[in-house]
Design a protein around this motif. Structure first.
Motif, short mmCIF file in Angstrom:
data_model
loop_
_atom_site.label_atom_id
_atom_site.label_comp_id
_atom_site.label_asym_id
_atom_site.label_seq_id
_atom_site.Cartn_x
_atom_site.Cartn_y
_atom_site.Cartn_z
N LEU A 62 0.93 -1.19 0.03
CA LEU A 62 0.09 -0.15 0.11
C LEU A 62 0.93 1.21 0.03
CD1 LEU A 62 -2.79 -0.88 2.59
CD2 LEU A 62 -3.19 -0.62 0.17
N ILE A 63 1.90 1.32 0.72
CA ILE A 63 2.86 2.27 0.71
C ILE A 63 3.38 2.61 -0.72
CG2 ILE A 63 4.95 3.17 1.73
CD1 ILE A 63 4.28 1.95 4.23
N VAL A 116 3.57 5.78 -5.82
CA VAL A 116 3.74 5.80 -7.11
C VAL A 116 2.61 6.59 -7.85
CG1 VAL A 116 2.99 4.45 -9.25
CG2 VAL A 116 4.76 3.39 -7.63
N ALA A 117 1.29 6.57 -6.95
CA ALA A 117 0.23 7.39 -6.90
C ALA A 117 0.49 9.06 -6.97
CB ALA A 117 -0.89 7.19 -6.06
N ILE A 125 -8.68 17.95 2.26
CA ILE A 125 -9.81 17.14 1.76
C ILE A 125 -9.65 15.96 1.86
CG2 ILE A 125 -11.68 17.03 0.09
CD1 ILE A 125 -10.98 19.94 -0.70
N SER A 126 -8.49 15.17 1.21
CA SER A 126 -8.33 13.85 1.06
C SER A 126 -8.21 13.11 2.29
CB SER A 126 -7.23 13.55 0.02
OG SER A 126 -7.11 14.20 -1.01
N LEU A 127 -7.36 13.88 3.17
CA LEU A 127 -7.17 13.26 4.56
C LEU A 127 -8.55 13.25 5.49
CD1 LEU A 127 -4.12 15.03 5.93
CD2 LEU A 127 -4.21 12.57 5.79
N PHE A 128 -9.24 14.17 5.28
CA PHE A 128 -10.53 13.97 5.76
C PHE A 128 -11.42 12.97 5.62
CE2 PHE A 128 -15.08 15.29 6.19
CZ PHE A 128 -15.29 15.49 7.53
N PHE A 129 -11.50 12.80 4.04
CA PHE A 129 -12.41 11.97 3.70
C PHE A 129 -12.06 10.43 3.82
CE2 PHE A 129 -15.06 15.19 1.78
CZ PHE A 129 -16.15 14.74 1.27
N CYS A 130 -10.73 10.22 3.54
CA CYS A 130 -10.15 8.84 3.78
C CYS A 130 -10.36 8.18 5.30
CB CYS A 130 -8.71 8.90 3.52
SG CYS A 130 -8.12 8.95 1.78
N VAL A 165 -1.55 8.45 2.84
CA VAL A 165 0.04 8.38 2.49
C VAL A 165 0.21 9.51 1.52
CG1 VAL A 165 1.97 7.33 1.76
CG2 VAL A 165 0.32 6.12 3.45
N VAL A 166 -0.91 9.18 0.34
CA VAL A 166 -0.90 10.22 -0.81
C VAL A 166 -0.94 11.53 -0.38
CG1 VAL A 166 -1.85 11.03 -2.75
CG2 VAL A 166 -1.51 8.46 -2.49
N ALA A 167 -1.89 11.73 0.65
CA ALA A 167 -2.21 13.28 1.10
C ALA A 167 -1.02 13.58 1.94
CB ALA A 167 -3.36 13.14 2.01
#
Length: 394
Positions: free
Chosen positions: A11-12, A17-18, A58-63, A297-299
């Motif tokens: 996942l990391i 990569v993402a 936003i991503s952190l909150f939604f994830c 992690v992406v966020a």
């Protein structure tokens, strides 16, 4: 926190990569559009700051709230869309359109009609517009092969070679491979001549713009921008996540895109959206209930990148023109392919063709750009000659 327990090496790796995908080709598109619109390096750095920092939050909150891989970034079609608009609109007018688009999306999300709106939009006609606005990036890539073969050809060969080897592409995505080869070719052929100037002292300091609300910008940009986010970009993200077994909250995401667009817009950032490619990468492997951790992690990777935007912008602007053109063009190839496939098979084919031709023509009426008129003429053409196709939308 449970998120750290849910992380795995795979996942990391997927998250890294993402993130590299988001920080390479899509950033090159921002720089290409902004340079064509005569934006300064400070304005471009502020734009990059906004789309990374705001969407990371936003991503952190939604994830964490929904325990799903809900990564947000910015609309690439919307970014491309404003390129021609900058020829006759000021950047503050474009920013005013960003804010109005954000407000419209938030209202639509709160009203709960986004799902019905997505079903009602003739996707082939919308994708005809997308194909039209993306076409120039493909042409710029071809031009780079002619004008600076020493940069463009190695990048293209790396992209094609990795694309032809699926197992290798899983470890090294083709766009990332093209980026690495392009950097090497840049250093060998041209040398690294980068003047960072005062960019280091501006780290983490975006420009706050005063928007201008002009009728021309509202008419030309707001509806196409809202459609590209809510129908094209978010629709792609929903499809990716549903195929991985997730059920993304459609209306809440529309509200978040609206709010994110207004906040990022104040520092010059394009409209927020639920990203398709990034979410596809982070939801590709492992138990679906742990995919959200990769989104976190992406966020977390996006935040320092956004803070360092002035430095990264200076570095990218110092790159040879062929490097930016090739990276942006290669990043668009699959999206352009999908746009053509969606536009020209099945229903609304004639309307999609008219939309594509009008968009490519760069037609301007009443100082309103071609993308808007492409949608208008495409829908009218289909309504007159493909009336039965509208019955299938019910």
């Amino acid at each position: 926190m449970s998120v750290f327990k849910d992380l795995s090496p795979q996942l990391i790796s997927n998250a890294f990569v993402a993130f590299l995908f988001a920080a390479s080709g899509p950033v090159a598109i921002i720089l290409s559009v902004g340079a064509g619109g005569r934006l300064t390096s400070e304005e471009l750095a502020s734009w990059i700051f906004g789309v990374f920092i705001v969407n990371a939050a936003i991503s952190l909150f939604f994830c964490l709230k929904y325990r799903q891989p809900l990564s947000f970034f910015w609309t690439i079609p919307g970014t491309v869309l404003i390129g021609p608009a900058l020829d006759h609109l000021t950047f503050p007018e474009v920013i005013g359109a960003f804010l109005a688009t954000g407000l419209l999306m938030a209202v639509l999300g709160l009203s709960g009609v986004v799902g019905r709106l997505m079903k009602a939009a003739p996707m082939p006609i919308v994708m005809g517009m997308v194909a039209g606005v993306f076409m120039q990036f493909g042409l710029n890539w071809i031009g780079a092969l002619r004008d600076d073969a020493a940069i463009a050809i190695p990048m293209t060969v790396a992209f094609i070679a990795l694309s032809a080897l699926p197992r290798l592409a899983k470890a090294m995505p083709p766009l990332i491979g093209a980026l690495i080869v392009g950097i090497a070719a840049w250093g060998i052929v041209h040398g690294f001549n980068i003047d960072l100037g005062d960019s280091v002292s501006r780290v983490g300091l975006p420009l706050v713009h005063v928007p201008e609300f002009s009728l021309q910008a509202m008419v030309e940009l707001v509806v196409p921008l809202a459609i590209t986010v809510l129908v094209v970009q978010n629709g792609q993200g929903f499809a990716v996540l549903k195929s991985a077994g997730h059920e993304p909250p459609v209306n809440a995401i529309a509200v978040a895109c609206g709010i994110g667009s207004m906040v990022a817009g104040m520092v010059g950032g394009a409209s927020s959206c639920l990203t398709g490619p990034v979410n596809a990468i982070i939801s590709a492997d492992g138990p679906k209930e742990k995919h959200y951790a990769a989104g976190v992690v992406v966020a977390l990777l996006a935040i320092p990148f956004g803070l360092m935007a002035p430095v990264f912008t200076k570095v990218m602007l110092a790159a040879p023109a062929a490097f930016i053109a090739s990276l942006a063009g290669l990043a668009m190839l699959r999206v352009l392919q999908m746009a053509f496939m969606t536009a020209f098979q099945g229903r609304f084919i004639f309307g999609a063709l008219i939309t594509f031709l009008v968009t490519v023509s760069d037609l301007t009426i009443f100082n309103i750009g071609a993308a808007f008129w492409g949608l208008v003429f495409g829908v009218v053409a289909s309504w007159l000659l493909e009336r039965k196709d509208f019955e299938t939308l019910a």
